[in-house]
Design a protein around this motif. Structure first.
Motif, PDB file in Angstrom:
ATOM      1  N   VAL A 189       0.865  -1.181   0.000  1.00  0.00           N
ATOM      2  CA  VAL A 189       0.000   0.000   0.000  1.00  0.00           C
ATOM      3  C   VAL A 189       0.896   1.223   0.000  1.00  0.00           C
ATOM      4  N   LEU A 190       0.826   2.013  -1.066  1.00  0.00           N
ATOM      5  CA  LEU A 190       1.654   3.199  -1.215  1.00  0.00           C
ATOM      6  C   LEU A 190       0.794   4.438  -1.006  1.00  0.00           C
ATOM      7  N   VAL A 191       1.333   5.427  -0.300  1.00  0.00           N
ATOM      8  CA  VAL A 191       0.619   6.657   0.009  1.00  0.00           C
ATOM      9  C   VAL A 191       1.456   7.828  -0.494  1.00  0.00           C
ATOM     10  N   ASP A 192       0.830   8.695  -1.254  1.00  0.00           N
ATOM     11  CA  ASP A 192       1.532   9.861  -1.770  1.00  0.00           C
ATOM     12  C   ASP A 192       1.874  10.813  -0.626  1.00  0.00           C
ATOM     13  N   GLY A 193       3.118  11.282  -0.600  1.00  0.00           N
ATOM     14  CA  GLY A 193       3.542  12.223   0.430  1.00  0.00           C
ATOM     15  C   GLY A 193       4.355  11.611   1.546  1.00  0.00           C
TER      16      GLY A 193
END
Length: 536
Positions: A283-287
């Motif tokens: 799970v990748l999250v921007d920022g």
């Protein structure tokens, strides 16, 4: 009376904010206007005439009024100027010149299909997607007489480049880490896994921040049920903003009332790629440079990337060292308190007399002594983290030496207690995962209380409760203590010990759908550091 007034005022404010958000939702789903001037005025008013929102009005082929809206600092203005504005303003086409009555819809399709040279052009039909594109760095093109717009990929701005990992360093291995850009992070993973089966799904989470969140997995290796469960948990998130992957971790984890992490996080692309090859979901999250990995087991937090880059015998030695350090960090102060308080007969006579002589002038019992030293070291550790890096390490080291020496000379604590607490703090740093290290730090105080009240029996009760608690935990349906409980003989090849790569021929059983062997009957000569192939 005054606190009640403040509370009532806060409730009214919250209701007003909720009503404002509810009123905003229908507007965001509305279609754009046909009039260009009205669209530009709406953009300016909705964004409060912000100075970083730029709207450039121009004409296409000298006939069609158009405007480009973008956010300064998020948009690459050179890309916008060279590949969008110049092409539109200098465009001359017979379709425009021969047909003076060409409408905006026809011009829209001609511009989209024949004119724009950008690699990514999307149609925008409502205000929600228009503002999302602008605030993501895209340039939005609006045309007079058309209720649609184009979002052209011109994202740029200042981003932190790919640097070395700061929390998971290795001597041998890749020296690259994730950055705050989700697109940079996905590219780093795809450089490791060049397979068309590596799928990426993206969604927007956060009613206000509109944060981009990606779900990455390898189709055919990852379990479809786990992938669907990740989708469901992300879809149930209702929150105003996501500022870091820790928000997502807290909202999708299984164990709520547990200090142990049930979601793994890493800033190393090779660690995430290895997890994907084992059938896990990222799970990748921007920022944020930290990527989440699910499901996860307890022994995963004691494994380091360098275990697979060194020879397997040396990697096994380091892994056993971490397990021993985990036990020391959890139990050493408690064992010292229990033995010195209740079970002096367990020590040799000479050592027992020496410890008793050291404690002759100490006014506190061992349990109070241990608590004071543990809290003092926790304060010094936190101070070293929060202070500027130039002086943080110096203050923590000097503070520990000065306070420890002064406490011994003042007769507040014994020298043996300083040694025990210091060695416990050092072994805590051997644990590769910070999340697990924090859990051990918290549990150490609970077992310390049991040791001070019940002695060795209290430690035994604490360990029994701890094992029962770990056995009850799940991470997206996978037992937390797998492959130890339930015990799986085939999965011991990469649990407490790591077998050579030629011996690890299957995917982890509870995670992966296919348990196909790699097809190697002979022992292959893998180069040192190569990971086993899971797709053969």
């Amino acid at each position: 009376m005054f606190p009640k007034f403040l509370k009532m005022k806060k409730k009214k404010t919250d209701r007003a904010e909720i009503q404002e958000i509810e009123d905003l939702q229908p507007f965001q789903n509305q279609s754009l206007h046909n009039d260009l001037t009205r669209n530009m005025e709406t953009i300016k008013s909705e964004m409060g005439n912000s100075h970083d929102v730029i709207i450039r009005e121009f004409q296409v082929a000298g006939k069609i009024r158009a405007a480009a809206a973008f956010t300064d600092g998020l948009c690459d203005q050179k890309t916008l100027s060279d590949f969008v504005m110049e092409s539109l303003m200098r465009f001359q086409d017979d379709a425009f010149n021969m047909d003076p009555d060409i409408d905006a819809e026809q011009a829209f399709q001609i511009i989209k299909e024949q004119l724009l040279t950008s690699g990514d052009v999307k149609e925008v039909s409502n205000w929600k997607h228009l503002f999302l594109g602008m605030l993501s760095g895209d340039s939005v093109l609006l045309f007079n007489g058309c209720n649609k717009a184009m979002a052209v990929a011109t994202r740029g701005g200042e981003n932190r480049g790919v640097t070395e990992p700061s929390t998971q360093t290795v001597i041998r291995g890749p020296k690259e880490a994730f950055s705050e850009s989700i697109r940079t992070n996905t590219s780093l993973i795809r450089r490791k896994i060049r397979s068309p089966k590596l799928w990426l799904e993206e969604r927007i989470i956060g009613d206000v921040t509109l944060t981009q969140v990606g779900v990455m997995y390898i189709k055919g290796i990852a379990n479809d049920g786990i992938v669907q469960e990740v989708r469901n948990r992300l879809g149930r998130i209702k929150i105003d903003g996501i500022l870091e992957s820790g928000y997502i971790e807290d909202l999708i984890q299984d164990g709520i009332w547990t200090p142990f992490p049930t979601v793994f996080n890493s800033e190393r692309p090779d660690v995430i790629a290895a997890g994907l090859l084992e059938g896990r979901v990222a799970v990748l999250v921007d920022g944020t440079p930290f990527v989440l990995l699910v499901p996860v087991m307890f022994n995963s937090f004691l494994q380091a990337a360098e275990d697979y880059y060194q020879r397997f015998d040396f990697g096994n030695f380091l892994r056993i060292l971490r397990f021993v350090s985990l036990l020391i960090a959890l139990l050493l102060p408690s064992l010292y308190v229990a033995v010195s308080t209740y079970h002096q007969e367990m020590l040799p006579t000479t050592l027992m007399l020496h410890l008793a002589a050291q404690r002759e002038g100490v006014p506190f019992p061992p349990i109070i002594e241990a608590f004071m030293m543990e809290i003092a070291f926790e304060v010094l550790r936190e101070a070293g983290v929060r202070m500027p890096s130039a002086v943080g390490n110096t203050i923590s080291i000097v503070g520990a030496l000065v306070i420890g020496q002064a406490a011994v000379e003042a007769g507040i604590v014994s020298p043996a207690m300083v040694i025990v607490v210091s060695f416990t703090a050092i072994t805590n740093f051997v644990i590769p995962s910070i999340s697990l290290a924090i859990a051990i730090r918290l549990l150490r105080f609970g077992i310390l209380i049991l040791a001070g009240t019940l002695g060795m029996y209290g430690i035994a009760v604490g360990l029994l409760l701890l094992v029962l608690h770990l056995s009850s935990l799940r991470s997206f349906g996978v037992p937390y203590l797998k492959p130890f409980a339930p015990f799986m003989l085939k999965e011991q090849k990469d649990a407490l010990f790591r077998f050579p790569f030629w011996a690890m021929k299957t995917h982890p059983l509870p995670i992966s759908e296919d348990f196909m062997q790699q097809g190697h009957d002979q022992k292959p000569n893998h180069p040192p550091g190569d990971k086993p192939r899971h797709d053969e």
